[in-house]
Design a protein around this motif. Sequence first.
Motif, PDB file in Angstrom:
ATOM      1  N   MET A 148       0.856  -1.195   0.000  1.00 25.40           N
ATOM      2  CA  MET A 148       0.000   0.000   0.000  1.00 25.40           C
ATOM      3  C   MET A 148       0.889   1.241   0.000  1.00 25.40           C
ATOM      4  SD  MET A 148      -2.926  -1.081   2.728  1.00 25.40           S
ATOM      5  CE  MET A 148      -4.439  -0.487   1.979  1.00 25.40           C
ATOM      6  N   ILE A 164      -5.707   4.668  -0.924  1.00 30.73           N
ATOM      7  CA  ILE A 164      -5.768   3.592   0.067  1.00 30.73           C
ATOM      8  C   ILE A 164      -6.706   3.872   1.232  1.00 30.73           C
ATOM      9  CG2 ILE A 164      -3.500   2.691  -0.538  1.00 30.73           C
ATOM     10  CD1 ILE A 164      -2.440   4.004   2.052  1.00 30.73           C
ATOM     11  N   THR A 176      -9.715  -0.466  -1.857  1.00 31.37           N
ATOM     12  CA  THR A 176      -8.517  -0.616  -2.673  1.00 31.37           C
ATOM     13  C   THR A 176      -8.680  -1.695  -3.736  1.00 31.37           C
ATOM     14  OG1 THR A 176      -7.594  -2.081  -0.976  1.00 31.37           O
ATOM     15  CG2 THR A 176      -6.934   0.228  -0.905  1.00 31.37           C
ATOM     16  N   CYS A 207       2.715  -1.320   4.524  1.00 31.66           N
ATOM     17  CA  CYS A 207       2.350   0.087   4.352  1.00 31.66           C
ATOM     18  C   CYS A 207       3.367   0.919   5.128  1.00 31.66           C
ATOM     19  CB  CYS A 207       0.929   0.317   4.871  1.00 31.66           C
ATOM     20  SG  CYS A 207       0.329   1.990   4.582  1.00 31.66           S
ATOM     21  N   LEU A 216      -8.007   3.485   6.631  1.00 29.82           N
ATOM     22  CA  LEU A 216      -6.959   2.583   6.159  1.00 29.82           C
ATOM     23  C   LEU A 216      -6.997   1.280   6.949  1.00 29.82           C
ATOM     24  CD1 LEU A 216      -4.211   1.893   4.670  1.00 29.82           C
ATOM     25  CD2 LEU A 216      -3.151   2.842   6.703  1.00 29.82           C
TER      26      LEU A 216
END
Length: 185
Positions: free
Chosen positions: A60, A108, A112, A122, A135
């Motif tokens: 991500m 994101i 997604t 991430c 997220l």
Amino acid sequence: MNIVTDGFNKIRRKFKYNLDYTGERVVPTEMHGDPRTWIQHLSRYVFALNHVVRCETLDMACGTGYGSAILSSLAKNLVGLDISKQAVLWAKKNNTFYCPATFIVRDIENQTVSKMFDSIVCFETIEHLKNPNKLLKEVHRILKPKGKFIISTPNYFSYYPFIEWLYDKSSIHNMEYKLGEQHIS
């Protein structure tokens, strides 16, 4: 010019699309002036390698895809997402000849992808988000049971007080996370 700059310029000419280095997005061809940041970013992906072996993996906020390329060497399949069309274009043009990853432009903080992943990374992103809970809910939705989520954020006390006087980070980061604080529920 010096030997380092000459070397990077030779490498840079081989890349098909250039992206400026701003200090917030790593551009491999532009890191000759900031080797400490380059090493810090590479080390996050090297750490994650043991957690993506033979896994369906999502990167991500993959940026230019240099980390996706590292992870794809051991992952079963890798998808890299980034909000920047320019960064994804750079990733596609400069990584896919040795990196069997798929790069997609996505925000994101919103939905997604529809598939599920064994591992999600991430790095250095959550501090930029307006709503980090979105997220985390998205990661929860797409992470397989017993999957691994590896996340990092800058440690405010490690370098921000030192560089605050250089430029205003408040326009870039929505939150500065400090050890012991809890901002996410």
